[in-house]
Motif scaffolding. Structure first.
Motif, PDB file in Angstrom:
ATOM      1  N   LEU A 168       0.917  -1.025  -0.106  1.00 32.19           N
ATOM      2  CA  LEU A 168       0.135  -0.104  -0.036  1.00 32.19           C
ATOM      3  C   LEU A 168       0.944   1.117   0.015  1.00 32.19           C
ATOM      4  CD1 LEU A 168      -2.616  -1.180   2.742  1.00 32.19           C
ATOM      5  CD2 LEU A 168      -2.783  -1.283   0.160  1.00 32.19           C
ATOM      6  N   MET A 169       0.349   2.199  -0.737  1.00 28.43           N
ATOM      7  CA  MET A 169       1.059   3.497  -1.094  1.00 28.43           C
ATOM      8  C   MET A 169      -0.198   4.628  -0.631  1.00 28.43           C
ATOM      9  SD  MET A 169       3.601   3.216  -4.345  1.00 28.43           S
ATOM     10  CE  MET A 169       4.477   4.967  -3.695  1.00 28.43           C
ATOM     11  N   ARG A 170       0.102   5.094   0.256  1.00 24.13           N
ATOM     12  CA  ARG A 170      -1.116   6.106   0.843  1.00 24.13           C
ATOM     13  C   ARG A 170      -0.693   7.516   0.055  1.00 24.13           C
ATOM     14  NH1 ARG A 170      -0.724   3.695   6.083  1.00 24.13           N
ATOM     15  NH2 ARG A 170      -2.810   2.729   6.490  1.00 24.13           N
ATOM     16  N   ILE A 171      -1.842   7.793  -0.575  1.00 27.20           N
ATOM     17  CA  ILE A 171      -1.985   9.163  -1.299  1.00 27.20           C
ATOM     18  C   ILE A 171      -3.149   9.940  -0.897  1.00 27.20           C
ATOM     19  CG2 ILE A 171      -2.238  10.447  -3.653  1.00 27.20           C
ATOM     20  CD1 ILE A 171      -0.759   7.802  -4.852  1.00 27.20           C
ATOM     21  N   ALA A 172      -2.788  11.317  -0.681  1.00 26.05           N
ATOM     22  CA  ALA A 172      -3.743  12.222   0.040  1.00 26.05           C
ATOM     23  C   ALA A 172      -5.024  12.444  -1.008  1.00 26.05           C
ATOM     24  CB  ALA A 172      -3.198  13.535   0.207  1.00 26.05           C
ATOM     25  N   ARG A 173      -4.707  12.922  -2.167  1.00 26.27           N
ATOM     26  CA  ARG A 173      -5.751  12.942  -3.068  1.00 26.27           C
ATOM     27  C   ARG A 173      -5.436  13.085  -4.611  1.00 26.27           C
ATOM     28  NH1 ARG A 173     -10.722  14.340  -1.501  1.00 26.27           N
ATOM     29  NH2 ARG A 173     -12.007  15.673  -3.015  1.00 26.27           N
ATOM     30  N   LEU A 174      -6.397  12.230  -5.397  1.00 20.64           N
ATOM     31  CA  LEU A 174      -6.132  12.198  -6.947  1.00 20.64           C
ATOM     32  C   LEU A 174      -7.486  12.626  -7.625  1.00 20.64           C
ATOM     33  CD1 LEU A 174      -4.348   8.582  -7.151  1.00 20.64           C
ATOM     34  CD2 LEU A 174      -3.440  10.992  -7.755  1.00 20.64           C
ATOM     35  N   GLN A 175      -7.118  12.959  -8.789  1.00 17.07           N
ATOM     36  CA  GLN A 175      -8.360  13.110  -9.719  1.00 17.07           C
ATOM     37  C   GLN A 175      -8.529  11.676 -10.527  1.00 17.07           C
ATOM     38  OE1 GLN A 175     -10.369  15.658 -10.466  1.00 17.07           O
ATOM     39  NE2 GLN A 175     -11.587  14.520 -11.741  1.00 17.07           N
ATOM     40  N   LEU A 176      -9.814  11.387 -10.180  1.00 14.68           N
ATOM     41  CA  LEU A 176     -10.207   9.811 -10.792  1.00 14.68           C
ATOM     42  C   LEU A 176     -11.069  10.284 -12.347  1.00 14.68           C
ATOM     43  CD1 LEU A 176      -9.129   9.182  -8.112  1.00 14.68           C
ATOM     44  CD2 LEU A 176     -10.757   7.233  -8.279  1.00 14.68           C
ATOM     45  N   ASP A 177     -10.597   9.815 -13.367  1.00 14.62           N
ATOM     46  CA  ASP A 177     -11.307   9.984 -14.513  1.00 14.62           C
ATOM     47  C   ASP A 177     -11.876   8.667 -15.193  1.00 14.62           C
ATOM     48  OD1 ASP A 177     -11.620  12.784 -14.747  1.00 14.62           O
ATOM     49  OD2 ASP A 177      -9.522  12.523 -14.920  1.00 14.62           O
ATOM     50  N   PHE A 213      -2.867  14.352 -10.835  1.00 17.35           N
ATOM     51  CA  PHE A 213      -3.057  15.243  -9.515  1.00 17.35           C
ATOM     52  C   PHE A 213      -3.675  16.395  -9.820  1.00 17.35           C
ATOM     53  CE2 PHE A 213       0.971  12.272  -8.985  1.00 17.35           C
ATOM     54  CZ  PHE A 213       0.487  11.974  -7.853  1.00 17.35           C
ATOM     55  N   LYS A 214      -4.426  16.900  -8.886  1.00 17.87           N
ATOM     56  CA  LYS A 214      -5.323  18.016  -8.950  1.00 17.87           C
ATOM     57  C   LYS A 214      -4.336  19.286  -8.833  1.00 17.87           C
ATOM     58  CE  LYS A 214      -9.771  16.520  -7.533  1.00 17.87           C
ATOM     59  NZ  LYS A 214     -11.179  16.843  -6.580  1.00 17.87           N
ATOM     60  N   ARG A 215      -3.293  19.157  -7.827  1.00 19.70           N
ATOM     61  CA  ARG A 215      -2.578  20.381  -7.621  1.00 19.70           C
ATOM     62  C   ARG A 215      -1.044  19.540  -7.342  1.00 19.70           C
ATOM     63  NH1 ARG A 215      -6.095  19.978  -3.817  1.00 19.70           N
ATOM     64  NH2 ARG A 215      -7.432  21.350  -4.641  1.00 19.70           N
ATOM     65  N   ASN A 216      -0.076  20.526  -7.178  1.00 16.77           N
ATOM     66  CA  ASN A 216       1.315  19.887  -6.831  1.00 16.77           C
ATOM     67  C   ASN A 216       1.118  18.887  -5.574  1.00 16.77           C
ATOM     68  OD1 ASN A 216       2.660  21.215  -8.837  1.00 16.77           O
ATOM     69  ND2 ASN A 216       3.098  22.967  -7.579  1.00 16.77           N
ATOM     70  N   ILE A 218       5.553 -22.363  -3.467  1.00 19.59           N
ATOM     71  CA  ILE A 218       4.477 -21.307  -3.215  1.00 19.59           C
ATOM     72  C   ILE A 218       4.523 -19.963  -4.118  1.00 19.59           C
ATOM     73  CG2 ILE A 218       3.879 -19.826  -1.090  1.00 19.59           C
ATOM     74  CD1 ILE A 218       5.269 -21.871   0.682  1.00 19.59           C
ATOM     75  N   SER A 219       3.312 -19.645  -4.394  1.00 21.65           N
ATOM     76  CA  SER A 219       3.374 -18.491  -5.548  1.00 21.65           C
ATOM     77  C   SER A 219       2.458 -17.258  -4.509  1.00 21.65           C
ATOM     78  CB  SER A 219       2.361 -18.863  -6.505  1.00 21.65           C
ATOM     79  OG  SER A 219       2.099 -17.700  -7.121  1.00 21.65           O
ATOM     80  N   VAL A 220       3.347 -16.163  -4.746  1.00 27.30           N
ATOM     81  CA  VAL A 220       3.098 -14.784  -3.890  1.00 27.30           C
ATOM     82  C   VAL A 220       3.048 -13.823  -4.770  1.00 27.30           C
ATOM     83  CG1 VAL A 220       3.838 -13.289  -1.922  1.00 27.30           C
ATOM     84  CG2 VAL A 220       4.419 -15.766  -1.707  1.00 27.30           C
ATOM     85  N   ASP A 221       1.586 -13.470  -4.765  1.00 29.32           N
ATOM     86  CA  ASP A 221       1.590 -12.353  -5.705  1.00 29.32           C
ATOM     87  C   ASP A 221       1.764 -10.907  -5.086  1.00 29.32           C
ATOM     88  OD1 ASP A 221       1.018 -13.644  -8.080  1.00 29.32           O
ATOM     89  OD2 ASP A 221      -1.086 -13.270  -8.158  1.00 29.32           O
ATOM     90  N   ILE A 222       2.492 -10.190  -5.399  1.00 29.59           N
ATOM     91  CA  ILE A 222       2.679  -8.734  -4.821  1.00 29.59           C
ATOM     92  C   ILE A 222       2.067  -7.641  -5.670  1.00 29.59           C
ATOM     93  CG2 ILE A 222       4.557  -7.087  -4.170  1.00 29.59           C
ATOM     94  CD1 ILE A 222       4.859  -9.332  -2.353  1.00 29.59           C
ATOM     95  N   ILE A 223       1.135  -6.892  -4.907  1.00 29.69           N
ATOM     96  CA  ILE A 223       0.169  -6.332  -5.981  1.00 29.69           C
ATOM     97  C   ILE A 223       0.405  -4.665  -5.346  1.00 29.69           C
ATOM     98  CG2 ILE A 223      -2.162  -5.623  -6.463  1.00 29.69           C
ATOM     99  CD1 ILE A 223      -1.708  -9.026  -4.845  1.00 29.69           C
ATOM    100  N   LEU A 224       0.840  -3.953  -6.285  1.00 31.44           N
ATOM    101  CA  LEU A 224       1.057  -2.283  -5.980  1.00 31.44           C
ATOM    102  C   LEU A 224      -0.218  -1.666  -5.884  1.00 31.44           C
ATOM    103  CD1 LEU A 224       3.212  -0.117  -5.445  1.00 31.44           C
ATOM    104  CD2 LEU A 224       3.042   0.378  -8.071  1.00 31.44           C
ATOM    105  N   THR A 225      -0.410  -1.237  -4.748  1.00 34.72           N
ATOM    106  CA  THR A 225      -1.914  -0.667  -4.532  1.00 34.72           C
ATOM    107  C   THR A 225      -1.738   0.766  -4.023  1.00 34.72           C
ATOM    108  OG1 THR A 225      -2.578  -3.053  -3.974  1.00 34.72           O
ATOM    109  CG2 THR A 225      -4.058  -1.001  -3.320  1.00 34.72           C
ATOM    110  N   LEU A 226      -2.367   1.685  -4.389  1.00 32.45           N
ATOM    111  CA  LEU A 226      -2.495   2.980  -4.041  1.00 32.45           C
ATOM    112  C   LEU A 226      -4.046   3.225  -3.226  1.00 32.45           C
ATOM    113  CD1 LEU A 226      -1.960   5.036  -7.483  1.00 32.45           C
ATOM    114  CD2 LEU A 226      -0.396   4.185  -5.857  1.00 32.45           C
ATOM    115  N   GLU A 227      -3.472   3.634  -1.988  1.00 30.99           N
ATOM    116  CA  GLU A 227      -4.749   3.851  -0.891  1.00 30.99           C
ATOM    117  C   GLU A 227      -4.949   5.453  -0.920  1.00 30.99           C
ATOM    118  OE1 GLU A 227      -5.797   3.429   3.882  1.00 30.99           O
ATOM    119  OE2 GLU A 227      -3.868   2.524   3.099  1.00 30.99           O
ATOM    120  N   VAL A 228      -6.320   5.739  -1.458  1.00 30.16           N
ATOM    121  CA  VAL A 228      -6.359   7.181  -1.741  1.00 30.16           C
ATOM    122  C   VAL A 228      -7.402   7.545  -0.801  1.00 30.16           C
ATOM    123  CG1 VAL A 228      -7.028   9.192  -3.444  1.00 30.16           C
ATOM    124  CG2 VAL A 228      -5.770   6.733  -4.289  1.00 30.16           C
TER     125      VAL A 228
END
Length: 471
Positions: free
Chosen positions: A178-187, A200-203, A268-278
């Motif tokens: 998980l990578m935490r991000i404060a805010r994003l524009q979703l389209d 990103f809406k702003r810097n 053993i199979s391990v799936d590493i999933i990059l995830t954004l937590e917005v």
């Protein structure tokens, strides 16, 4: 489609983690694989020997149901025919030709015996989870210590192992980074409501992410996954006493798959999933989804919808040109919370409460699909366990009460769940549980849907012979 890219797993049926209400989605994000084996409802966890097991016929422990002796009459044979017909709502009737008869009447193996065979062995789980924890903990520490783009990453275990519905072998794990991000524009990038472009809406506060923007200013899933993959490929070389390899990239997959040697058992199979937590409100496409009010209540739904948005780096195959800049909504954290706190009453499956067979039914249908896919890999390649899980959640809303899933009615409950799934296949209509306008069974795949429906009907009407093939 699940949080782990289609394969899709804290408390088991008898435990309940702390949550904001009685069964909310809160709690730790930790994905540490606990060595405690997931329990089968109404049975005692035991190590599964290499030979086929025979369920004990003696008395079970206090508060647990005794597994049936070989000639014991099953609960479904005691359910009156009128009840078997009337208990299935009109919207959940089976496809034509699917005669919902009792498996015990048609000569099928006892479903509880099948579940017993599918139970994960305690020692197998302990060994596998220790290996996974060692590898993932090493990678997390390395990512945090190098001071790069992924230094703030956190882990969360998802998928069937962590939902306690894993079957057969503890050989597949899903770990979200998980990578935490404060805010994003979703389209929205298509009409499903599941795939999005992110800008990103702003810097942003997270200025380290700016290098992952493409020429149009969109956050590139491809660039982020590529950098993470390279770091992991180098770092696995530094893991001692465990042989770990990074598998070749699968086209369109959001996962980086690790293969861990575990002799003499299977790898053993391990799936590493990059995830954004917005940390923002859920998008409009989810407004009419998660209709769990009859099952878990309005308050729980509000609590779930107050959780952060999760987005995984998943290609949208509908795009004419795959640029690697699309992200897909993921609800793995909510799915795990619902499965681990699944009763309409908060005491369901606790030590002092009544036991239900919800998870048992889910395991059985997962296993049925798994076996059919092994038999017909090409014709059923479009299906995955997420189709079964989605149908399961809809069934929990259709039959919301704990008494609808009484442990003693396993045969009957499995058949009504199966009937609903067959109805979805016949209509080629299975709405995503969180995004209702997103149909997981497209009419474009009607031939595949009809083929699976025929195979399941054949199994149902002949006493599930495919269950006997393995045992």
């Amino acid at each position: 489609m699940d949080g782990a890219g289609g394969r899709r797993l804290q408390g088991g049926c008898g435990t309940r983690p702390a949550a904001p209400r009685d069964r909310g989605a809160g709690g730790s994000h930790s994905g540490t694989a606990t060595p405690r084996a997931p329990r089968m409802e109404g049975s005692t966890s035991r190590r599964r020997p290499s030979a086929a097991k025979s369920p004990p016929a003696g008395p079970a422990a206090s508060g647990e149901e005794k597994l049936p002796a070989p000639r014991c009459e099953t609960a479904a044979t005691r359910v009156p025919a009128a009840r078997r017909r009337a208990a299935v709502p009109d919207r959940a009737v089976s496809a034509p030709g699917a005669v919902l008869r009792s498996p015990s009447v048609t000569g099928a193996p006892r479903l509880r015996e099948v579940l017993w065979q599918l139970t994960l062995g305690r020692q197998d789980v302990s060994v596998a989870s220790d290996l996974v924890n060692k590898v993932v903990s090493h990678l997390i520490q390395a990512l945090r210590s190098n001071g790069g783009s992924f230094s703030s990453i956190e882990r969360m275990g998802t998928g069937s192992y962590y939902e306690h519905v894993k079957i057969s072998e503890p050989n597949e794990f899903d770990i979200m980074l998980l990578m935490r991000i404060a805010r994003l524009q979703l389209d929205e990038c298509d009409d499903t409501g599941a795939y999005y472009y992110l800008t990103f809406k702003r810097n942003p506060k997270e200025r380290y992410l700016l290098k992952f923007l493409d020429e149009e200013g969109k956050l590139s899933a491809f660039k982020m996954l590529q950098e993470l993959r390279e770091i992991i490929k180098q770092e696995v070389k530094n893991i001692k006493d465990v042989e770990v390899t990074v598998q070749r990239k699968k086209a369109g997959s959001p996962a980086i798959t690790l293969q861990i040697k575990n002799p003499p058992a299977a790898d053993i199979s391990v799936d590493i999933i990059l995830t954004l937590e917005v940390q923002q409100s859920w998008p409009p496409s989810t407004q009419d989804g998660l209709r769990i009010e009859p099952w878990l209540g309005r308050k729980v739904r509000r609590q779930f919808r107050s959780e952060s948005i999760y987005l995984v780096a998943k290609q949208n195959k509908k795009e004419k040109v795959l640029r690697g800049n699309t992200w897909r909504l993921s609800f793995s954290h909510i799915e795990k919370a619902m499965l681990n706190n699944h009763g309409s009453r908060k005491t369901c499956c606790e030590s002092d409460g009544l036991k239900c067979c919800r998870k048992s039914c889910l395991k059985l249908l997962k296993y049925l699909l798994e076996q059919l896919k092994m038999k017909y890999p090409k014709k059923l390649e479009k299906f995955c366990s997420y189709h079964v899980k989605t149908a399961f959640f809809h069934s929990c809303v259709i039959w919301p009460n704990d008494k609808d899933w009484h442990l003693g009615d396993l045969d009957y409950c499995f058949q009504k769940f199966l009937g609903y799934f067959l109805d979805c296949l016949q209509k080629s209509q299975l709405p995503h549980f969180f995004i209702p306008k997103y149909n997981l069974l497209s009419l474009e795949d009607k031939a595949s849907n009809d083929f699976l429906s025929r195979q399941i009907n054949n199994e149902l009407n002949n006493g599930f012979p495919i269950f006997q093939e393995r045992f």
